[in-house]
Design a protein around this motif. Structure first.
Motif, PDB file in Angstrom:
ATOM      1  N   LYS A 123     126.394   1.590 115.575  1.00 64.63           N
ATOM      2  CA  LYS A 123     125.015   2.072 115.495  1.00 64.63           C
ATOM      3  C   LYS A 123     124.566   2.714 116.794  1.00 64.63           C
ATOM      4  O   LYS A 123     123.979   3.817 116.785  1.00 64.63           O
ATOM      5  N   ALA A 124     124.809   2.066 117.924  1.00 68.49           N
ATOM      6  CA  ALA A 124     124.371   2.630 119.207  1.00 68.49           C
ATOM      7  C   ALA A 124     124.996   4.002 119.466  1.00 68.49           C
ATOM      8  O   ALA A 124     124.282   4.953 119.819  1.00 68.49           O
ATOM      9  N   PRO A 125     126.319   4.183 119.298  1.00 70.07           N
ATOM     10  CA  PRO A 125     126.872   5.526 119.489  1.00 70.07           C
ATOM     11  C   PRO A 125     126.268   6.572 118.558  1.00 70.07           C
ATOM     12  O   PRO A 125     126.043   7.717 118.982  1.00 70.07           O
ATOM     13  N   LEU A 126     125.997   6.196 117.315  1.00 74.93           N
ATOM     14  CA  LEU A 126     125.400   7.138 116.370  1.00 74.93           C
ATOM     15  C   LEU A 126     124.091   7.692 116.922  1.00 74.93           C
ATOM     16  O   LEU A 126     123.873   8.915 116.971  1.00 74.93           O
ATOM     17  N   PHE A 127     123.209   6.804 117.361  1.00 75.81           N
ATOM     18  CA  PHE A 127     121.898   7.258 117.810  1.00 75.81           C
ATOM     19  C   PHE A 127     121.919   7.795 119.237  1.00 75.81           C
ATOM     20  O   PHE A 127     121.085   8.641 119.595  1.00 75.81           O
ATOM     21  N   LEU A 128     122.879   7.352 120.039  1.00 78.21           N
ATOM     22  CA  LEU A 128     123.051   7.986 121.350  1.00 78.21           C
ATOM     23  C   LEU A 128     123.471   9.445 121.183  1.00 78.21           C
ATOM     24  O   LEU A 128     122.992  10.328 121.905  1.00 78.21           O
TER      25      LEU A 128
END
Length: 254
Positions: A123-128
């Protein structure tokens, strides 16, 4: 080297281990490197010190990933740090490296552990990446650090393997979408590397020997082994490579 001179790179989890080696290598190649950390400020500032002492440019910034608003908080701090240095709020290289493991087979894995692993690794890489796109220059580079655990059966860390597999699916999808902007998106998949996270695998000589035996080279990896591959993917030399998962396991499990 200097092939990244004038570039700005963000390395998540850049305070230690593979992230530190990546930050050092990108800085050595000329990039201004933002060294992200979640909790270990001292380690991140040590990385920055190692870079600046060698003539490179770097700064540290904090944001706890896996929490609501994590990407926005990180980029607010990144923009502020760049403004302080007279730099535009633009980015050339994003390395999604931050991660951790909660070991456990199917009988042991807990819902809260699964949620944490997915939040940080997928999730974090997606939104980063989503929020980076307005800052990322054309012909930029996105590099996701995955794991060889997506290629071979690794039942003792089933949730971790699933989270990394999601990151690889994201890599392929975005490579297709961002191609028109000449932004490449690739993943690097390390095997057993001598880092703090993997210390139990090499702290005893017999454990290190057992894990070294998986590689065709008869040794465990070093963070620099992975960093050199990332440096290639960050450079213009990799312009014709995208949507790939580059194995960095030293030929493990062949």
């Amino acid at each position: 080297m200097g092939n990244l001179t004038g570039k700005v790179a963000l390395v998540t989890g850049g305070g230690r281990g593979i992230g530190r080696a990546i930050a050092q290598r990108l800085a050595a190649d000329g990039a201004l490197v933002a060294v992200h950390y979640g909790h270990r400020e001292g380690a991140a500032r040590e990385t920055v010190g190692l870079i600046t002492d060698s003539g490179g440019r770097a700064f540290a910034l904090s944001a706890v990933l896996g929490q609501p608003g994590d990407a926005s908080a990180l980029y607010e701090r990144l923009d502020a740090c760049l403004r302080e240095r007279g730099e535009p709020s633009e980015l050339d290289i994003l390395v999604n490296n931050a991660g951790f493991n909660i070991p456990g087979g199917i009988a042991a894995v807990q819902p809260q552990d699964f949620d944490r692993l997915m939040a940080v690794h997928a999730k974090a890489p997606l939104f980063l990446i989503q929020q980076a796109l307005e800052r990322l220059r054309d012909a930029g580079r996105i590099i996701n650090i995955s794991s060889a655990a997506t290629r071979v059966a690794f039942p003792e860390s089933v949730a971790y393997s699933m989270a990394k597999a999601a990151l690889e699916a994201l890599t392929r999808a975005l490579a297709r979408e961002l191609g028109p902007r000449h932004i490449t998106v690739n993943a690097v998949t390390p095997g057993f590397v001598k880092t703090e996270m993997n210390k139990k695998r090499w702290c005893a000589p017999e454990d290190e020997a057992a894990h070294a035996a998986y590689s065709v080279f008869g040794r465990m990896g070093w963070p620099q082994d992975v960093a050199d591959i990332v440096a290639f993917l960050a450079s213009d030399d990799s312009r014709w490579v995208t949507g790939q998962c580059v194995d960095a396991s030293g030929g493990s499990f062949l």
